[in-house]
Design an enzyme around this catalytic site. Sequence first.
Site, PDB file in Angstrom:
ATOM      1  N   GLU A   1      17.572  -1.562 -77.229  1.00 28.53           N
ATOM      2  CA  GLU A   1      16.738  -0.354 -77.329  1.00 28.53           C
ATOM      3  C   GLU A   1      15.707  -0.489 -78.453  1.00 28.53           C
ATOM      4  OE1 GLU A   1      18.012   2.992 -79.740  1.00 28.53           O
ATOM      5  OE2 GLU A   1      20.073   2.494 -79.195  1.00 28.53           O
TER       6      GLU A   1
ATOM      7  N   LYS B   1      10.185   9.366 -79.900  1.00 26.48           N
ATOM      8  CA  LYS B   1      11.519   8.981 -79.427  1.00 26.48           C
ATOM      9  C   LYS B   1      11.646   9.515 -77.994  1.00 26.48           C
ATOM     10  CE  LYS B   1      16.214   9.499 -81.231  1.00 26.48           C
ATOM     11  NZ  LYS B   1      16.978  10.105 -82.309  1.00 26.48           N
TER      12      LYS B   1
ATOM     13  N   SER C   1      24.410  15.059 -75.895  1.00 26.65           N
ATOM     14  CA  SER C   1      23.413  13.996 -75.723  1.00 26.65           C
ATOM     15  C   SER C   1      23.159  13.664 -74.252  1.00 26.65           C
ATOM     16  CB  SER C   1      23.891  12.739 -76.443  1.00 26.65           C
ATOM     17  OG  SER C   1      23.064  11.647 -76.112  1.00 26.65           O
ATOM     18  N   ALA C   2      21.891  13.380 -73.946  1.00 21.82           N
ATOM     19  CA  ALA C   2      21.511  12.943 -72.589  1.00 21.82           C
ATOM     20  C   ALA C   2      22.122  11.581 -72.252  1.00 21.82           C
ATOM     21  CB  ALA C   2      19.986  12.856 -72.491  1.00 21.82           C
ATOM     22  N   ASP C   3      22.588  10.858 -73.270  1.00 24.31           N
ATOM     23  CA  ASP C   3      23.240   9.554 -73.029  1.00 24.31           C
ATOM     24  C   ASP C   3      24.414   9.704 -72.062  1.00 24.31           C
ATOM     25  OD1 ASP C   3      21.515   8.793 -75.045  1.00 24.31           O
ATOM     26  OD2 ASP C   3      23.075   8.221 -76.488  1.00 24.31           O
TER      27      ASP C   3
ATOM     28  N   LYS D   1      28.936   7.800 -82.072  1.00 24.28           N
ATOM     29  CA  LYS D   1      28.583   8.011 -83.480  1.00 24.28           C
ATOM     30  C   LYS D   1      29.614   8.945 -84.122  1.00 24.28           C
ATOM     31  CE  LYS D   1      23.660   7.144 -82.920  1.00 24.28           C
ATOM     32  NZ  LYS D   1      23.175   7.302 -81.554  1.00 24.28           N
TER      33      LYS D   1
END
Length: 304
Positions: free
Chosen positions: A26, A88, A142-144, A161
């Site tokens: 990334e 970002k 999170s969109a993750d 995290k």
Amino acid sequence: MMSMQVKLTDEVANALKNGKPVVALESTIISHGMPYPQNFEMALAVEGKVREHGAVPATIAIIDGELRAGLSVKEIEAFAKKGMQITKVSRRDIPVIVAQKKDGATTVASTMIIAELAGIKIFATGGIGGVHRGAETTMDISADLEELGQTNVAVICAGAKSILDIGLTLEYLETKGVPVLGYQTADLPAFYTRESGFKVDAKIDSATEMAAILKSKWQLGLKGGVVIANPVPEAYSLDFKEMEKVINNALTEMNQKGVKGKDSTPFLLGKVKELTAGKSLETNIQLVLNNAKVAAEIAVAMSK
């Protein structure tokens, strides 16, 4: 299948065409991870680690509105120098940045999207995003996690995290049908630490076995990604209890200052770095290098 929507470097294009191992990386880690020149040096070191273990690195970014898989040294340096000025970019931001012909630094979610479009199955990062502490009231997720539920890319990371609610993050991934596999560990690492108090779905001992699981998943038509949790090397692991204290202090300060939404992660990571006297930054660098190594090994096993 390779996509015409993504511009590849010759090295990445040749590797994909010939079935050679490729690892996606990334670009947010470069632009927003640390200051210049540390970020530039780290980006080159991570690419070097992928090459050292037999795979081709493909750093993913958006440059002048163009989706890119593979950057030149010059392009990586330009990204590192611009740093936080670069937007970002997650899934929702891609069309805007492309249409406006701007630069975009890809997060876990957008890197997965571009990697899949390019035909790259393996992606190494630091840690994934997840469900934030207090998300039952803030809905900060999170969109993750959504991306992992729908995009066929394996993400090698040092777990979620540690600033997140790891229990809820695991619940969310389970709901989305995303396997969380430990590479040579039964404990889920929490980014800076080798444990989190939670277990992975399965401990996998070799890159060959991991590659076989990924092939089975996608050959069966089971859509979505896989989280491959790879703990930070022991020498660089921070103490779990100590980190919990640090994170709770950082969260208290964040709430007092009213920091919310997408500003919360950079605020918390910056605060953690400050409260650990910079030790967390060294840990961060080492875990990314370690993930790049394991990702390359899995990509090599898959190409066989």
